[in-house]
Design a protein around this motif. Structure first.
Motif, PDB file in Angstrom:
ATOM      1  N   GLN A   1      -2.984  -4.760  13.668  1.00 34.79           N
ATOM      2  CA  GLN A   1      -3.035  -3.632  12.744  1.00 34.79           C
ATOM      3  C   GLN A   1      -3.912  -2.559  13.335  1.00 34.79           C
ATOM      4  OE1 GLN A   1      -4.570  -5.773   9.217  1.00 34.79           O
ATOM      5  NE2 GLN A   1      -6.213  -4.272   9.157  1.00 34.79           N
TER       6      GLN A   1
ATOM      7  N   ALA B   1      -7.987   2.072   4.797  1.00 32.92           N
ATOM      8  CA  ALA B   1      -7.110   3.047   5.446  1.00 32.92           C
ATOM      9  C   ALA B   1      -7.856   4.044   6.315  1.00 32.92           C
ATOM     10  CB  ALA B   1      -6.277   3.801   4.405  1.00 32.92           C
TER      11      ALA B   1
ATOM     12  N   ARG C   1      -1.175   9.997  -0.332  1.00 35.09           N
ATOM     13  CA  ARG C   1      -0.297  10.807   0.500  1.00 35.09           C
ATOM     14  C   ARG C   1       1.093  10.952  -0.096  1.00 35.09           C
ATOM     15  NH1 ARG C   1      -0.531  15.082   3.784  1.00 35.09           N
ATOM     16  NH2 ARG C   1       0.189  14.715   5.915  1.00 35.09           N
TER      17      ARG C   1
ATOM     18  N   ARG D   1     -11.256  -9.254   2.347  1.00 34.40           N
ATOM     19  CA  ARG D   1      -9.847  -9.463   2.690  1.00 34.40           C
ATOM     20  C   ARG D   1      -9.640 -10.692   3.572  1.00 34.40           C
ATOM     21  NH1 ARG D   1      -6.074  -5.668   2.437  1.00 34.40           N
ATOM     22  NH2 ARG D   1      -5.321  -6.216   4.518  1.00 34.40           N
TER      23      ARG D   1
ATOM     24  N   PHE E   1       1.313  -5.747   1.373  1.00 31.91           N
ATOM     25  CA  PHE E   1       1.588  -4.787   2.436  1.00 31.91           C
ATOM     26  C   PHE E   1       1.568  -5.540   3.759  1.00 31.91           C
ATOM     27  CE2 PHE E   1       0.118  -2.124  -0.994  1.00 31.91           C
ATOM     28  CZ  PHE E   1       1.018  -1.067  -0.932  1.00 31.91           C
TER      29      PHE E   1
ATOM     30  N   LEU F   1      -1.036   6.293   4.155  1.00 31.71           N
ATOM     31  CA  LEU F   1      -2.288   5.576   3.907  1.00 31.71           C
ATOM     32  C   LEU F   1      -2.256   4.171   4.503  1.00 31.71           C
ATOM     33  CD1 LEU F   1      -4.930   6.313   2.096  1.00 31.71           C
ATOM     34  CD2 LEU F   1      -3.137   7.977   2.369  1.00 31.71           C
ATOM     35  N   GLY F   2      -1.118   3.485   4.407  1.00 32.91           N
ATOM     36  CA  GLY F   2      -1.038   2.102   4.882  1.00 32.91           C
ATOM     37  C   GLY F   2      -0.831   2.070   6.382  1.00 32.91           C
ATOM     38  N   LEU F   3      -1.870   1.733   7.112  1.00 30.53           N
ATOM     39  CA  LEU F   3      -1.822   1.826   8.575  1.00 30.53           C
ATOM     40  C   LEU F   3      -0.801   0.867   9.170  1.00 30.53           C
ATOM     41  CD1 LEU F   3      -5.662   2.048   8.860  1.00 30.53           C
ATOM     42  CD2 LEU F   3      -4.072   3.802   9.637  1.00 30.53           C
TER      43      LEU F   3
ATOM     44  N   TYR G   1      -6.947  -9.636  -0.920  1.00 29.97           N
ATOM     45  CA  TYR G   1      -6.253  -8.572  -0.203  1.00 29.97           C
ATOM     46  C   TYR G   1      -5.945  -7.354  -1.064  1.00 29.97           C
ATOM     47  CZ  TYR G   1      -5.620 -11.553   3.888  1.00 29.97           C
ATOM     48  OH  TYR G   1      -5.829 -12.310   5.002  1.00 29.97           O
TER      49      TYR G   1
ATOM     50  N   VAL H   1       5.356  -1.526   2.848  1.00 30.67           N
ATOM     51  CA  VAL H   1       5.143  -0.305   3.621  1.00 30.67           C
ATOM     52  C   VAL H   1       4.300   0.684   2.820  1.00 30.67           C
ATOM     53  CG1 VAL H   1       6.260   1.519   4.931  1.00 30.67           C
ATOM     54  CG2 VAL H   1       7.439  -0.663   4.617  1.00 30.67           C
ATOM     55  N   GLY H   2       3.192   1.063   3.381  1.00 26.72           N
ATOM     56  CA  GLY H   2       2.293   2.010   2.721  1.00 26.72           C
ATOM     57  C   GLY H   2       2.556   3.435   3.129  1.00 26.72           C
ATOM     58  N   GLY H   3       3.766   3.924   2.827  1.00 32.03           N
ATOM     59  CA  GLY H   3       4.132   5.295   3.187  1.00 32.03           C
ATOM     60  C   GLY H   3       4.681   5.360   4.597  1.00 32.03           C
TER      61      GLY H   3
ATOM     62  N   ALA I   1       0.180  10.837   8.355  1.00 35.75           N
ATOM     63  CA  ALA I   1      -0.999  10.333   7.655  1.00 35.75           C
ATOM     64  C   ALA I   1      -0.672   9.478   6.439  1.00 35.75           C
ATOM     65  CB  ALA I   1      -1.933  11.491   7.270  1.00 35.75           C
TER      66      ALA I   1
ATOM     67  N   GLY J   1      -6.383   0.724  13.253  1.00 32.47           N
ATOM     68  CA  GLY J   1      -7.328   1.470  12.432  1.00 32.47           C
ATOM     69  C   GLY J   1      -6.851   2.912  12.363  1.00 32.47           C
ATOM     70  N   ARG J   2      -7.535   3.734  11.606  1.00 28.52           N
ATOM     71  CA  ARG J   2      -7.072   5.109  11.437  1.00 28.52           C
ATOM     72  C   ARG J   2      -7.083   5.864  12.761  1.00 28.52           C
ATOM     73  NH1 ARG J   2      -3.510   7.194   8.562  1.00 28.52           N
ATOM     74  NH2 ARG J   2      -4.353   5.891   6.894  1.00 28.52           N
ATOM     75  N   GLU J   3      -8.119   5.691  13.541  1.00 35.42           N
ATOM     76  CA  GLU J   3      -8.168   6.428  14.803  1.00 35.42           C
ATOM     77  C   GLU J   3      -6.988   6.036  15.686  1.00 35.42           C
ATOM     78  OE1 GLU J   3     -11.888   7.532  17.266  1.00 35.42           O
ATOM     79  OE2 GLU J   3     -11.164   5.686  18.162  1.00 35.42           O
TER      80      GLU J   3
ATOM     81  N   SER K   1      -0.173  -5.174   6.190  1.00 35.46           N
ATOM     82  CA  SER K   1      -1.547  -5.455   6.619  1.00 35.46           C
ATOM     83  C   SER K   1      -2.166  -6.608   5.831  1.00 35.46           C
ATOM     84  CB  SER K   1      -2.404  -4.194   6.455  1.00 35.46           C
ATOM     85  OG  SER K   1      -2.259  -3.674   5.144  1.00 35.46           O
ATOM     86  N   ASP K   2      -1.515  -7.045   4.779  1.00 28.42           N
ATOM     87  CA  ASP K   2      -2.065  -8.145   3.971  1.00 28.42           C
ATOM     88  C   ASP K   2      -1.510  -9.502   4.400  1.00 28.42           C
ATOM     89  OD1 ASP K   2      -3.308  -6.164   2.470  1.00 28.42           O
ATOM     90  OD2 ASP K   2      -1.679  -6.074   1.005  1.00 28.42           O
TER      91      ASP K   2
ATOM     92  N   CYS L   1       4.095   4.465  -2.769  1.00 25.49           N
ATOM     93  CA  CYS L   1       3.940   3.364  -1.816  1.00 25.49           C
ATOM     94  C   CYS L   1       2.912   2.366  -2.327  1.00 25.49           C
ATOM     95  CB  CYS L   1       3.587   3.871  -0.421  1.00 25.49           C
ATOM     96  SG  CYS L   1       1.833   4.035  -0.052  1.00 25.49           S
TER      97      CYS L   1
ATOM     98  N   GLU M   1     -11.700   3.344   7.378  1.00 27.97           N
ATOM     99  CA  GLU M   1     -12.943   2.700   7.857  1.00 27.97           C
ATOM    100  C   GLU M   1     -14.133   3.646   7.874  1.00 27.97           C
ATOM    101  OE1 GLU M   1     -10.835   2.515  11.362  1.00 27.97           O
ATOM    102  OE2 GLU M   1      -9.394   2.065   9.799  1.00 27.97           O
TER     103      GLU M   1
ATOM    104  N   PHE N   1      -0.313   2.056  -1.769  1.00 31.15           N
ATOM    105  CA  PHE N   1      -1.419   1.601  -0.928  1.00 31.15           C
ATOM    106  C   PHE N   1      -2.760   2.117  -1.436  1.00 31.15           C
ATOM    107  CE2 PHE N   1      -4.031   0.958   2.795  1.00 31.15           C
ATOM    108  CZ  PHE N   1      -3.536  -0.224   3.306  1.00 31.15           C
TER     109      PHE N   1
END
Lengths: 278, 748, 157
Positions: B263, C41, C137, C30, B31, B185-187, C36, B233-235, B183, B265-267, B33-34, C101, C43, C103
């Motif tokens: 990258q 997703a 999702r 990671r 992904f 999952l993959g930020l 990895y 791509v995580g969605g 939303a 974070g969720r927030e 992020s990896d 996806c 924290e 993830f």
């Protein structure tokens, strides 16, 4: 930042004596969130993960139950402890997800002292006692006194929550928690009810700065149930209504004060009824 | 593991497995992020805490002094165009004089560790003069402009037929839709690699080429010095159509001369991408006594937030779908997309149609009640058909099996009685309800959804096919975001070229655009491009075989993995026939042109349409207001099931998102401030909230579509929401004019 | 107290040096150990993407302070199977369409292994509860339930 990975209670107390402001880290399910979000940057951490003694529970000779502060919720959901304290088992099952229940503990619930802590209404309804130790002293504090306010407790710097003792609780006990999702929710309102004959104990969560007992509702229940009477539907509603008058919920992004007030009345009434037909 | 074995071939129509599935289950799929690079720095963004404020000063000196910090950039460091945007370039890379929403980027840093970044951001001093935010979309239209481009992002009127027509039965209502988040999952994540004034960006996006255009403009570089490669791509669900961290990452890499990874974070993700538009909709239907719709009137006000994003297109989708999948000869519809100091809104699965559908489906239930007609019957009575004229004057010339969608949904079995397991009841493990507290309701939703882009936009797609010695190599820039285009592309090649050895080249900007992975368009558009490229290669292959054997190439066909003479005995394996020089072709697929709407909202603005019906069965605890969606039955117009397993996955996934909007998902914004930017408080459906899904695939091949198939991604989340709300109304008798439905809406 | 500590991951010891002690196990797996496969997703323990086994229990690695896991056995998705040799659960996820996806998938695979290793024949509600801490999702969970059912069938056969 420093870290001590304590293996025994004495290890932890020694580290705490040296750095009384240390963050005590058990399951990490609350503190690590704060750290991940950069809202908590402790200078010293004492990790309790490796302390076996804290992860135990035992039945005491007088019928009460000792639960170590490091026992994960997953261990409360089933088995011997669940048989002794079914309300605690029900509460434990509502905590987060299976992964959270494998990590989260009553020690964390007490130490964090969120008004929505899932285990706290059970401890409050069953009049549990919190055991605190420091390197030089130990003391026992009723949960009722231990929880002072939102995220505020009587724990002093240098003290460790070792565990809680729940006195014998004959009769029926049950728990209910209101959330808008069928798993992984922070309580909008929660309640634990224990009943032994006409003696009813009721504690509410997430509807006041800390978990509250409902003395007026408990007195009303004693009167309703005197002489072995079963409560009518109206009795149960009245019980719930009185209970809801004994809390002081807020409105926030999770719910409204009006809904919380309504919801605790409903679940209190339902728990009272459920105590008669299981 | 990914090659076909035995006699099973991954041709069109089979449930071929994802080629990337084995890596994804093993955790070895990369992904975005990896990704990492030697000597890499981390980037992070400073965002405004205020929804509306003037920036008096920015002091970055203390941040630059933090050990480990390599660069701090602000608006002053943007070398090219200071703003970007998909339709209007009105959104600053970094705010300069004013911030217009909470979370707007103000500066970015690059440093050796994420924690160093965090400390550097904390060391930047921004002096703000806080202003009173404009937070109500309706009042924003007439309020003092909060942006030089004004507060009206788009206004459109539709007047069709006789605007004064009336019916014997009139029902009207006001409806409100909350702000939903995609939303994924993959930020958001990206890795930028600088190289002598050029940059390569590995990025999780929906549209590589559009990103490149916007990034290059902001960087002040020609497009050929900006190369984009799709990171895993995580969605997406619409949230990756706009620029988020792309320009910031490239800029930091170019400034520092080192690889930079960013990258969220969720927030930060909640602040970093657009959301579904909150909307207020008034709608009035006139009908005959027997429930036939005479006229629809509607007013839409959609909150676009601080910047335009795709608001103009979302608004057009909303107003042009106001009639729903129903015949309607007369219409007066008007809509506005407003600029406010709320979070920017843009693309999300359903793209404006979700909002319209909640209103028209709520209305049609009201109409049914007013006429004393069953909700299913009234929908059948009004069901749109091919050949009908839409309120935009566009002729419905897609396959339009609305009636069949409804009938086949109704034919699916109802669920069994309530499960005895408390986990299956409203409230679940919270044990709030006993069985006697639960009431079951049934509700319906039917919808129409446009496919592809609209209003004259030519969102074409390119693909290249290369065949040599039996191996097919496919190249395209189509963003695989989880939907399964990588599976479909291989199926197309396997079918057309008789090869089971189909490899996919990296998805990047080294070939022409594929357009966006959105608008349910890639099966049609990139599928059309791969189909076209494979057909051209096949023609050349037949020519080669034909000339070798002295045959007319028109006699040749693919049978299994062989080239065969349909009028003779010749049979040559494709691997053998394609030995020697590679055959390679690139094909660009265009859909038919569309046109802009005129001032009366008339014009053939959409390419094609798909339809679906949903029936929801919901258990409700009316006293507590808690619900559990038990079952969704659906029949969806898909044209052709190219991969039934993938189709079911899209249907079930879309329904879950529709369920989320119906009963739990909402970004709560108060005075411009987001109150719940986390997965603790923005609630997504869990496995315990998922309903049983029964699905019937309606296969009436669409003649306009290259493969006969319609896009299937969006329809499932369009009418599942109103179906669920209708079921709650059925169980409780409550009006429920707003989604998500909250417990207090049911019981207080 | 040292600035370096040792983690036992998938049976092997790894020295972690010069690390900020506030790092989560997820981050260290990671970014320091290059594992990895474990995803992050949220924290905050709400999504389950980062699920690993810590002394055999499935937990969220984002909520484990890495330095506190010294002396524990950590198992990650990399130890469960590979692209070429997937576990039964991994195979079922691909074959039943439980991956889109992808993830959330490694975390879900871990959760399902934890479930089936403890309870080879879970009921439908038990399955749902066991994976209720793993948000997906894309799929709406339908094909994931099918994958779990398929893995159960295969183990029972």
């Amino acid at each position: 930042m420093t870290i001590v990975n304590a293996r025994t209670i004495d290890d932890a107390l020694a580290a705490l004596a040296e750095r009384p402001d240390s963050l005590l880290l058990q399951g990490g399910t609350d503190s690590m969130v704060q750290m991940n979000f950069g809202r908590l940057d402790p200078r010293a951490v004492v990790s309790l993960r490796g302390i076996r003694e804290l992860r135990e529970w035992r039945a005491l000779p007088d019928g009460s139950t000792f639960i170590g502060s490091g026992l994960p919720y997953a261990s409360m959901e089933k088995g011997g402890l669940a048989a002794r304290l079914p309300a605690l088992a029900e509460a434990a099952r509502t905590v987060g997800s299976p992964q959270i229940r494998a990590a989260g503990t009553l020690g964390g619930n007490l130490g964090t002292a969120s008004p929505a802590g899932d285990g706290l209404p059970v401890l409050r309804a069953l009049d549990a006692t919190v055991h605190l130790r420091s390197a030089t002293s130990s003391r026992d504090v009723p949960v009722a006194e231990f929880l002072v306010g939102v995220k505020r407790t009587l724990r002093a710097p240098g003290e460790l929550i070792v565990g809680v003792t729940v006195p014998p609780a004959p009769g029926w006990q049950g728990y209910a928690k209101v959330g808008v999702r069928n798993a992984m929710v922070i309580a909008i309102a929660s309640a634990c009810l224990a009943r032994d004959g006409s003696a009813v104990r009721l504690a509410l969560g997430a509807v006041a700065p800390t978990v509250v007992r409902c003395p007026a509702a408990e007195r009303a229940a004693a009167a309703m149930l005197a002489g072995g009477r079963r409560p009518s539907r109206d009795d149960a509603r009245e019980f719930g209504r009185i209970a809801s008058s004994e809390c002081s919920p807020i409105s926030d992004h999770r719910s409204t004060a009006a809904y919380r007030t309504h919801a605790v009345a409903v679940v209190a009434a339902r728990l009272l009824e459920r105590s008669f037909h299981g | 593991m990914s090659t076909a074995t035995g006699t099973r071939r991954d041709v069109l129509g089979t449930s071929a497995l994802r080629p990337d599935g084995w890596q994804k289950v093993a955790g070895s799929f990369d992904f975005s992020s990896d990704l990492f690079a030697d000597g890499m720095l981390w980037g992070a963004t400073l965002r405004s805490p205020h929804p509306y404020a003037r920036i008096r000063s920015i002091d970055t000196s203390a941040a630059l002094a933090v050990p480990g910090v390599a660069a701090v950039v602000t608006a002053d460091d943007v070398p090219g165009k200071p703003t970007y945007g998909l339709i209007h370039q009105d959104q600053p890379v970094f705010a300069r004089d004013v911030v217009r929403y909470m979370g707007e980027p103000v500066a970015a840093v690059a440093a050796d560790h994420p924690e160093t970044c965090r400390r550097a951001l904390a060391a930047i001093t921004v002096e703000y003069e806080v202003l009173q935010p404009v937070v109500d979309a309706a009042t924003a239209l007439d309020a003092p402009a909060i942006h030089p481009d004004g507060n009206v992002l788009r206004h459109q009127r539709i007047v069709h037929g006789d605007p004064d027509a009336t019916g014997d039965v009139v029902v009207e209502g006001d409806y409100e839709i909350g702000m939903q988040d995609q939303a994924f999952l993959g930020l958001e994540a990206a890795l930028a690699l600088p190289d002598a004034g050029s940059v390569t960006l590995h990025i999780a996006t929906q549209w590589l080429h559009e990103d490149r255009t916007q990034i290059a403009a902001c960087l002040g570089l020609p497009e050929d010095r900006v190369r984009l490669v799709l990171g895993g791509v995580g969605g997406a669900f619409g949230a990756r159509e706009d620029i988020s961290l792309q320009v910031h990452t490239c800029l930091l890499a170019l400034v520092t001369g080192r690889p930079v990874k960013m990258q969220y974070g969720r927030e930060e993700s909640f602040f970093g991408h657009v959301h579904r538009h909150p909307a207020r909709i008034w709608m009035r239907h006139h009908a005959t006594r027997d429930g036939r719709i005479v006229k629809v009137e509607a007013r839409f006000v959609m909150d676009g937030g601080a910047y335009a994003s795709t608001s103009p297109a979302v608004l057009i989708n909303a107003v042009t779908h106001a009639q729903g999948p129903y015949r309607c000869d007369n219409a007066v519809v008007e809509g506005w997309a407003a600029r406010t100091n709320n979070p920017p809104c843009g693309a999300m699965r359903g793209f404006g149609v979700v909002q319209a559908c909640f209103a028209h489906e709520s209305q049609i239930d009201r109409l049914a009640a007013a006429c004393g007609i069953d909700p299913v019957e009234i929908r059948l009575r009004n069901a749109m058909r091919t050949g009908d004229l839409m309120i935009t004057g566009q002729v419905m010339d897609s396959v339009a099996p609305v009636e069949r969608c409804i009938r086949e949904t109704a034919a699916l079995p109802m669920p069994q009685d309530a499960d005895d397991d408390p986990l299956s009841r409203p409230g679940g493990s919270g044990l709030t309800a006993d069985r006697r507290h639960v009431v079951r309701g049934v509700g319906w939703g039917v919808s129409i959804k446009n496919l592809m882009y609209s209003e004259g936009f030519d969102d074409h797609a390119s693909a290249r096919c290369t065949l040599q010695a039996g191996r097919v190599s496919l190249k395209f820039a189509t963003a695989e975001v989880g939907q399964g285009f990588v599976t479909l592309a291989r199926q197309i090649a396997a079918t057309l070229l008789g090869s089971d050895d189909v490899v996919l080249e990296p998805m990047d900007t080294d070939i022409g655009s594929a357009g966006s992975t959105s608008a349910s368009r890639q099966t049609w558009m990139s599928g059309g491009a791969v189909d076209g490229a494979c057909r051209m290669v096949r023609e050349r292959l037949f020519e080669r075989v034909a000339s070798a054997h002295g045959l007319d190439p028109l006699r040749l066909a693919i049978d299994g993995t062989d080239v065969v003479d349909t009028m003779g005995d010749l049979r040559v394996p494709v691997a053998e026939a394609s030995a020697g020089e590679a055959i390679s072709h690139t094909f660009e697929h265009h859909h038919r042109p569309t046109e802009e709407l005129d001032e009366k909202g008339q014009g053939r603005c959409h390419v094609a349409f798909a339809f679906v019906a949903h029936r929801a069965v919901v258990d409700v605890d009316p006293e507590l207001g808690i619900v559990k969606v038990v079952q969704i039955a659906t029949a969806q117009d898909i044209g052709r099931a190219l991969n039934p397993l993938s189709v079911i996955g899209q249907i079930e996934g879309g329904i879950a998102q529709g369920l989320g909007l119906a009963v739990m998902e909402e970004i709560i914004v108060e005075d411009g401030k987001v109150r719940n930017p986390s997965f603790t408080d923005y609630l997504l459906p869990t496995a315990l909230d998922a309903p049983e899904v029964l699905a019937t695939l309606i296969e009436e091949p669409e003649p306009m579509a290259p493969l006969g198939a319609k896009g299937v991604g969006e329809p499932p989340c369009v009418s599942s929401t109103p179906a669920i709300v209708a079921a709650i109304r059925d169980a409780t008798g409550r009006a429920l004019s707003r989604v998500p439905v909250r417990p207090q809406d049911i019981c207080l | 107290m040292a600035e370096h500590y040792t983690l036992r991951v998938n049976g092997a010891s790894h020295d972690v040096r010069d690390a900020w002690l506030g790092e989560s196990l997820l981050y260290v797996l990671r970014e320091r150990l290059g594992l990895y496969g474990t995803k992050g997703a949220c924290e905050q323990g709400e999504c389950g993407s980062c699920t690993v086994f810590l002394d055999g229990a499935a937990v969220c690695s984002c909520l484990v302070l890495a330095a506190s896991a010294e002396g524990c056995d950590v198992t990650t998705i990399e130890h469960i199977g590979s692209d070429d040799e997937p576990s039964d659960v991994q195979r079922a996820f691909v074959e039943q369409g439980g991956v889109q996806c992808g993830f959330c998938t490694p975390g879900l695979v871990m959760a399902v292994h934890a479930l089936l290793d403890a309870n080879p024949s879970p009921t439908r509600p038990e399955i749902r509860e066991a994976i209720s801490g793993n948000l997906c999702r894309c799929t709406g969970y339908g094909r994931i339930f099918e994958a779990v059912d398929a893995a159960i069938r295969e183990r029972g056969a």
